[in-house]
Design a protein around this motif. Structure first.
Motif, mmCIF file in Angstrom:
data_model
loop_
_atom_site.group_PDB
_atom_site.id
_atom_site.type_symbol
_atom_site.label_atom_id
_atom_site.label_comp_id
_atom_site.label_asym_id
_atom_site.label_seq_id
_atom_site.Cartn_x
_atom_site.Cartn_y
_atom_site.Cartn_z
ATOM 1 N N PRO A 160 -23.333 12.852 2.118
ATOM 2 C CA PRO A 160 -23.202 13.190 3.540
ATOM 3 C C PRO A 160 -24.545 13.087 4.276
ATOM 4 N N LYS A 199 -26.820 21.427 0.496
ATOM 5 C CA LYS A 199 -26.706 22.172 1.753
ATOM 6 C C LYS A 199 -25.259 22.519 2.086
ATOM 7 N N LEU A 210 -22.356 22.436 4.776
ATOM 8 C CA LEU A 210 -22.009 21.634 5.945
ATOM 9 C C LEU A 210 -20.896 22.314 6.726
ATOM 10 N N LYS A 211 -20.846 21.996 8.020
ATOM 11 C CA LYS A 211 -19.825 22.611 8.872
ATOM 12 C C LYS A 211 -18.495 21.871 8.777
ATOM 13 N N GLU A 242 -17.258 26.728 5.553
ATOM 14 C CA GLU A 242 -18.448 25.913 5.286
ATOM 15 C C GLU A 242 -18.254 25.230 3.948
ATOM 16 N N TRP A 279 -16.157 18.661 6.632
ATOM 17 C CA TRP A 279 -16.062 17.821 5.434
ATOM 18 C C TRP A 279 -14.765 17.052 5.492
ATOM 19 N N TYR A 298 -22.464 20.868 -0.322
ATOM 20 C CA TYR A 298 -22.757 19.618 -0.999
ATOM 21 C C TYR A 298 -23.922 19.876 -1.952
#
Lengths: 124, 214
Positions: free
Chosen positions: B214, B166, B168-169, B153, B171, B156
């Protein structure tokens, strides 16, 4: 035939006690190593987790991240100390300060402490 | 003759019985000792395994922390890109850290191992071009953390809008033009408890290329 006597009760008891002590020590040792190894492995894993929490707190002030694994949820907590003193010679007000913080595992008494930069509301 | 019978030795039967008994006791002790030894090696192996695991984890953490916004030139598009490809189950990045402390940057890749269960670690020096192809062909590869499957994971952090911070899955630095603030590696295993690493990447911004939100 009269002279042939068996062991006395005392002798038998002493013999049994000696054998018992020998076996007991051996199995005690067994249980001891096993417990010790499990404890060590558990401590290592907890420290690994605590370390990742420590790193996460570098960037997020109070990481509610990651979904804490169930077994740590209750025993792990984050605490912060007073921010460190300002440098002696400072040319202008700063909005950044160094804050010591500690992750503690209450169940095992493992503690990891580090320092992070935080943003102050007012410049000092 | 009388004195002789008084001082007679053991009979054969007595001797046999005594020998059998002592053998039995010895056998029992030896078996106990054997069990203890076996258990002892098992425990110490377990301990050693987990120490090895921690060493690998520390190395991965260190190399993630040394993550660097290394750029390469895409000659087809005539554009400069930052290299960092993070997906849910694999990741490739450029780091200032290399296992042998070699000078220069190193491209690292972690992916699920194909042959056996575990995490495959690929390493290749970072040069001017796109490292993806060289990772496939020329990388040194090691499989570690047997039995574990890694999930990644990417964090950001938004300085202005806190609620946008958060995990993110995925990047891809090709689109986001920067590195994540932190990478979280979750190691799941069927047999053992899960482990995890969080590595903060200090150098997550390129000096000129501006990141995209993102």
């Amino acid at each position: 035939m009269n002279k042939q006597t068996g062991f006395t009760l005392l002798e038998v008891l002493v013999a049994m006690a000696i054998v018992g002590i020998a076996l007991g020590t051996v199995f005690g040792l067994l249980a001891g190593t096993k417990r010790l190894a499990f404890k060590a492995v558990d401590n290592i894993e907890r420290t690994v987790f605590l370390r990742s929490a420590l790193n996460a707190a570098q960037v997020i002030e109070e990481p509610d991240y990651p979904e804490l694994p169930e077994r740590y949820k209750k025993s792990v907590e984050l605490s912060t100390d007073e921010v460190l003193e300002k440098p002696e010679r400072q040319t202008r007000p700063m909005r950044l300060a160094l804050e010591p913080y500690t992750w503690r595992d209450n169940e095992k008494g493992i503690e990891l402490t580090s320092v992070r930069l935080i943003r102050l509301d007012t410049a000092q | 003759m009388k004195t002789l019978t008084n001082y007679r030795g053991f009979t054969l039967l007595e001797l046999l019985i005594a020998l059998t008994l002592s053998t039995l006791v010895m056998l029992m002790l030896a078996m106990g000792m054997n069990v203890v030894l076996k258990e002892w090696t098992r425990s110490s192996n377990r301990l050693e395994d987990s120490l090895d695991k921690v060493l690998v984890l520390l190395q991965i953490e260190r190399s993630l922390e040394g993550g660097f916004p290394h750029t390469y030139w895409d000659s087809d598009e005539n554009k400069k890109y930052i290299f960092f490809e993070g997906e849910e189950e694999k990741i490739a990045w450029v780091s200032t850290v290399s296992p042998g402390r070699k000078p220069g940057f190193t491209v690292w890749q972690l992916l699920p191992s194909e042959k056996k269960t575990g995490v495959e670690i690929r390493i290749v020096p970072a040069l001017a071009g796109d490292p993806t192809e060289r990772l496939e062909k020329h990388a040194t590869s090691v499989t570690a953390l047997e039995g574990y499957q890694a999930y990644f994971e990417y964090l950001y952090v938004d300085d202005k809008f806190e609620e946008d911070t958060k995990w993110l899955k995925e990047w891809s630095a090709k689109e986001l033009q920067g590195l994540p603030n932190a990478v979280r590696v979750r190691l799941e295993s069927e047999a053992e408890e899960s482990l995890e690493i969080v590595a903060v990447i200090q150098a997550h911004q390129h000096e000129r290329i501006r990141p995209v939100k993102p």
